[in-house]
Design an enzyme around this catalytic site. Sequence first.
Site, PDB file in Angstrom:
ATOM      1  N   SER A   1      26.031   0.670 -68.089  1.00  0.00           N
ATOM      2  CA  SER A   1      27.056   1.538 -67.516  1.00  0.00           C
ATOM      3  C   SER A   1      28.365   0.797 -67.346  1.00  0.00           C
ATOM      4  CB  SER A   1      26.579   2.048 -66.159  1.00  0.00           C
ATOM      5  OG  SER A   1      27.619   2.636 -65.420  1.00  0.00           O
TER       6      SER A   1
ATOM      7  N   LYS B   1      22.446  -2.138 -62.610  1.00  0.00           N
ATOM      8  CA  LYS B   1      22.697  -2.246 -64.054  1.00  0.00           C
ATOM      9  C   LYS B   1      23.155  -3.653 -64.423  1.00  0.00           C
ATOM     10  CE  LYS B   1      21.890   2.024 -65.500  1.00  0.00           C
ATOM     11  NZ  LYS B   1      20.856   2.337 -66.500  1.00  0.00           N
TER      12      LYS B   1
ATOM     13  N   TYR C   1      24.065   1.258 -57.624  1.00  0.00           N
ATOM     14  CA  TYR C   1      23.749   1.670 -58.992  1.00  0.00           C
ATOM     15  C   TYR C   1      24.326   0.666 -59.992  1.00  0.00           C
ATOM     16  CZ  TYR C   1      24.319   4.127 -63.425  1.00  0.00           C
ATOM     17  OH  TYR C   1      24.331   4.455 -64.755  1.00  0.00           O
TER      18      TYR C   1
END
Length: 337
Positions: free
Chosen positions: A124, A152, A148
């Site tokens: 991402s 990643k 989040y």
Amino acid sequence: MNILLTGGAGYIGSHTAVALSQAGYELVLLDNFCNSNPSVLERLQKILGKPLHCVEGDVRDTSLVTKTLREYKIDAVIHFAGLKAVGESVEKPIEYYTNNVQGTISLLEAMELVGVKKLVFSSSATVYGNPQYLPVDEAHPTGATNAYGRSKLHIEEMLKDVANSNSAWKIICLRYFNPVGAHESGLIGEDPGDIPGNLMPYIALVASGKLPSLNVFGNDYPTPDGTGVRDYIHVMDLAEGHLAALEYLSGYSGWDAINLGVGLGISVLDLVSAYKKISGRKIPFEILERRQGDIGECWAKVDMAYERLQWRAKRSIELSCQDSWRYICSNGLRKNI
């Protein structure tokens, strides 16, 4: 060539399944359906004219993943499985690290046991954090601003260590910007099953009358209209990027990270305007305070994707809105909000 798609019934996984299957790859999907619906398998069969193998289960179940890799003689893995909402990750960081990081460790353990060493990872643009310059290229410093993004980034660093440990590993991390839209058939699209964490499906719910208004988080960013600016890429362009990455791996060894985006920033209000024009519906919105973990603007420099993968995005934001609206009109979302 046999490919395992973890999280393959999800939004990006299902669209990538279409692109790969139509290119001649044999696919196996592994999904626990926590963020997807089993009905997508029937929809994929309608698009492709044949059923796809699907194993229901969690990527954190190492023995199940190992069995799947062996039973289907898997040659390479595309790893989508994981939780993906920025706002939710701030509220539930343990859940995000458990699903995303622990899930990847489980997958790597299974791949190591079986000897499968080709991996495309669904990363991402959140790994870049608050951009120090724009457009963001792959050399930009990393430093996520939410759980989040940190999950990643941590996975990327693990994968780099794995690739450095053995030259047999071939790993590409695809740093997505903001996937939007749906397949042109209207059969598959983004289906969060609850109040969406992503902007376009939220706009779609407002346009369809399932939600009264759109929450716009912040209008005081240093952007032309004060709202957040992002790089929105059509999900089928993204799917084709995975196909290009998989083919690139055949002649590659080591670890790499490549942006997949359009290379153009669009604000929240610009996206609302585009969707309103396509749908012909009113889209009322309410300005709220900024969300914790959000950034003002981020869009990609995409030269590397073309240089290495011979890939670039082709579809417009208008087409993304059109395909999204077709999907909503044809199917709605899983739950009434």
